[in-house]
Design a protein around this motif. Structure first.
Motif, mmCIF file in Angstrom:
data_model
loop_
_atom_site.group_PDB
_atom_site.id
_atom_site.type_symbol
_atom_site.label_atom_id
_atom_site.label_comp_id
_atom_site.label_asym_id
_atom_site.label_seq_id
_atom_site.Cartn_x
_atom_site.Cartn_y
_atom_site.Cartn_z
ATOM 1 N N SER A 1 0.809 -1.217 0.000
ATOM 2 C CA SER A 1 0.000 0.000 0.000
ATOM 3 C C SER A 1 0.845 1.270 0.000
ATOM 4 N N PHE A 2 2.142 1.144 0.300
ATOM 5 C CA PHE A 2 3.018 2.319 0.307
ATOM 6 C C PHE A 2 3.519 2.681 -1.092
ATOM 7 N N GLY A 3 3.227 1.872 -2.074
ATOM 8 C CA GLY A 3 3.584 2.206 -3.440
ATOM 9 C C GLY A 3 2.645 3.254 -3.993
ATOM 10 N N GLY A 4 3.176 4.157 -4.825
ATOM 11 C CA GLY A 4 2.332 5.190 -5.410
ATOM 12 C C GLY A 4 3.110 6.451 -5.715
ATOM 13 N N SER A 5 2.385 7.553 -5.808
ATOM 14 C CA SER A 5 2.958 8.832 -6.213
ATOM 15 C C SER A 5 3.345 9.669 -4.999
ATOM 16 N N TYR A 6 4.609 10.078 -4.958
ATOM 17 C CA TYR A 6 5.112 10.956 -3.898
ATOM 18 C C TYR A 6 5.516 12.290 -4.527
ATOM 19 N N GLU A 7 4.946 13.376 -3.986
ATOM 20 C CA GLU A 7 5.187 14.710 -4.534
ATOM 21 C C GLU A 7 5.768 15.621 -3.460
ATOM 22 N N CYS A 8 6.797 16.353 -3.827
ATOM 23 C CA CYS A 8 7.366 17.389 -2.962
ATOM 24 C C CYS A 8 6.979 18.750 -3.538
ATOM 25 N N ARG A 9 6.316 19.551 -2.720
ATOM 26 C CA ARG A 9 5.900 20.891 -3.150
ATOM 27 C C ARG A 9 6.614 21.941 -2.307
ATOM 28 N N ALA A 10 7.026 23.017 -2.973
ATOM 29 C CA ALA A 10 7.685 24.126 -2.278
ATOM 30 C C ALA A 10 7.124 25.442 -2.811
ATOM 31 N N TRP A 11 6.956 26.417 -1.926
ATOM 32 C CA TRP A 11 6.404 27.699 -2.341
ATOM 33 C C TRP A 11 6.997 28.833 -1.500
ATOM 34 N N ASN A 12 7.089 29.984 -2.147
ATOM 35 C CA ASN A 12 7.480 31.213 -1.459
ATOM 36 C C ASN A 12 6.633 32.362 -2.012
ATOM 37 N N ILE A 13 7.018 33.592 -1.743
ATOM 38 C CA ILE A 13 6.184 34.725 -2.164
ATOM 39 C C ILE A 13 6.193 34.918 -3.676
ATOM 40 N N VAL A 14 7.138 34.282 -4.366
ATOM 41 C CA VAL A 14 7.223 34.433 -5.823
ATOM 42 C C VAL A 14 6.313 33.437 -6.537
ATOM 43 N N GLY A 15 6.238 32.209 -6.024
ATOM 44 C CA GLY A 15 5.438 31.178 -6.663
ATOM 45 C C GLY A 15 5.728 29.819 -6.058
ATOM 46 N N SER A 16 5.404 28.782 -6.799
ATOM 47 C CA SER A 16 5.562 27.425 -6.268
ATOM 48 C C SER A 16 6.162 26.512 -7.325
ATOM 49 N N GLY A 17 6.796 25.440 -6.845
ATOM 50 C CA GLY A 17 7.340 24.405 -7.716
ATOM 51 C C GLY A 17 7.143 23.041 -7.075
ATOM 52 N N SER A 18 7.268 21.996 -7.882
ATOM 53 C CA SER A 18 7.075 20.645 -7.344
ATOM 54 C C SER A 18 7.813 19.623 -8.194
ATOM 55 N N ASP A 19 7.994 18.445 -7.609
ATOM 56 C CA ASP A 19 8.544 17.294 -8.325
ATOM 57 C C ASP A 19 7.831 16.061 -7.808
ATOM 58 N N THR A 20 7.653 15.066 -8.692
ATOM 59 C CA THR A 20 6.898 13.857 -8.337
ATOM 60 C C THR A 20 7.687 12.619 -8.733
ATOM 61 N N ARG A 21 7.651 11.624 -7.860
ATOM 62 C CA ARG A 21 8.241 10.318 -8.158
ATOM 63 C C ARG A 21 7.209 9.239 -7.844
ATOM 64 N N ASN A 22 7.285 8.149 -8.602
ATOM 65 C CA ASN A 22 6.386 7.017 -8.386
ATOM 66 C C ASN A 22 7.177 5.852 -7.809
ATOM 67 N N LEU A 23 6.776 5.445 -6.605
ATOM 68 C CA LEU A 23 7.477 4.382 -5.890
ATOM 69 C C LEU A 23 6.804 3.040 -6.145
ATOM 70 N N THR A 24 7.609 2.066 -6.556
ATOM 71 C CA THR A 24 7.129 0.693 -6.722
ATOM 72 C C THR A 24 7.617 -0.137 -5.549
ATOM 73 N N VAL A 25 6.681 -0.787 -4.858
ATOM 74 C CA VAL A 25 7.016 -1.650 -3.728
ATOM 75 C C VAL A 25 6.997 -3.100 -4.205
ATOM 76 N N LEU A 26 8.135 -3.770 -4.130
ATOM 77 C CA LEU A 26 8.224 -5.176 -4.508
ATOM 78 C C LEU A 26 7.830 -6.045 -3.315
ATOM 79 N N VAL A 27 7.012 -7.064 -3.578
ATOM 80 C CA VAL A 27 6.470 -7.902 -2.506
ATOM 81 C C VAL A 27 6.676 -9.374 -2.856
ATOM 82 N N SER A 28 7.165 -10.143 -1.904
ATOM 83 C CA SER A 28 7.351 -11.583 -2.101
ATOM 84 C C SER A 28 6.014 -12.262 -2.369
ATOM 85 N N PRO A 29 6.012 -13.333 -3.161
ATOM 86 C CA PRO A 29 4.759 -14.027 -3.424
ATOM 87 C C PRO A 29 4.241 -14.768 -2.198
ATOM 88 N N GLU A 30 2.938 -14.818 -2.089
ATOM 89 C CA GLU A 30 2.253 -15.619 -1.075
ATOM 90 C C GLU A 30 1.169 -16.421 -1.779
#
Length: 230
Positions: free
Chosen positions: A76-105
């Motif tokens: 469930s921890f796999g998914g989209s992680y975004e870092c957002r930053a903002w100041n008085i001028v404006g905002s920026g961001s970057d996004t990464r997608n995390l894949t969690v590998l899981v052993s078979p059951e």
């Protein structure tokens, strides 16, 4: 100027493990930083920890590093992680997608299946894992060749709500006889771990096979015996 945001770190982790993304923010003036997981701010989620350090602070620019620590316990921890930053001028961001590998059951719900001779034997095995596991079958620890005549396999897969892959394999042994009784094993493999397995015992009930043995001739007087083997 508008914050320049960059996330660094691997995009793959094997569960269970502790994982970390680093968000580097360069801005002027200094920016506020927040993390989001699948659109939800991480401050609202339990277990995710954020720390921020300032590595450079001059009149020209400020450089900050924000560390997101993730206790990866399941898919469930796999998914989209975004870092957002903002100041008085404006905002920026970057996004990464995390894949969690899981052993078979693997799981076969019934520990024993009983059928009558000539009935088909149907065994259902459910396997989970990331990447999706491959499923093979064994009979009495020997690999089964799926010929789609005597042995038929039907496979389907879905992605569950916890983001784990679920593969269902249905083994059908057609027109059973007494030689089909024994132990059937479902084996699941993916790149995380070689094998997870579960087994079921199959009992085949059949009409009694009756045989009488003994001579059909006796000289009187004598004691005679027939033997009936069932």
């Amino acid at each position: 100027f508008i914050p320049n945001v960059t996330i660094s770190g691997s995009d793959t982790v094997t569960s269970p493990d502790t994982f970390q993304y680093t968000c580097t923010v360069v801005s002027s003036p200094i920016a506020d930083i927040s993390w989001y997981f699948d659109g939800t701010e991480t401050s609202q989620l339990a277990g995710l920890n954020v720390t921020v350090t300032t590595t450079e602070n001059t009149t020209l620019r400020t450089t900050q590093e924000s560390f997101l620590t993730i206790p990866v316990t399941d898919s469930s921890f796999g998914g989209s992680y975004e870092c957002r930053a903002w100041n008085i001028v404006g905002s920026g961001s970057d996004t990464r997608n995390l894949t969690v590998l899981v052993s078979p059951e693997t799981n076969i719900e019934d520990p024993q299946i009983t059928v009558n001779e000539t009935d088909d034997i149907t065994i259902t095995c459910v396997a989970t894992g990331i990447p999706s596991p491959d499923i093979t079958w064994q009979f009495n620890m020997a690999d089964i060749t799926i010929d789609m005549t005597k042995y038929i396999v039907i496979t389907s897969s879905v992605v569950r709500s916890d983001k784990n892959n679920e593969v269902t394999s249905e083994l059908i042994v057609t027109t059973s006889d007494m030689t089909d009784a024994g132990m059937y094993t479902c084996r699941a493999n993916n790149s995380v771990r070689n094998t997870s397995m579960d087994s079921v015992e199959v009992v085949v009930q059949f009409i009694p096979n009756v045989t009488i043995s003994g001579s059909d001739t006796v000289t009187s007087p004598d004691t005679f015996q027939y033997t009936c083997t069932v």
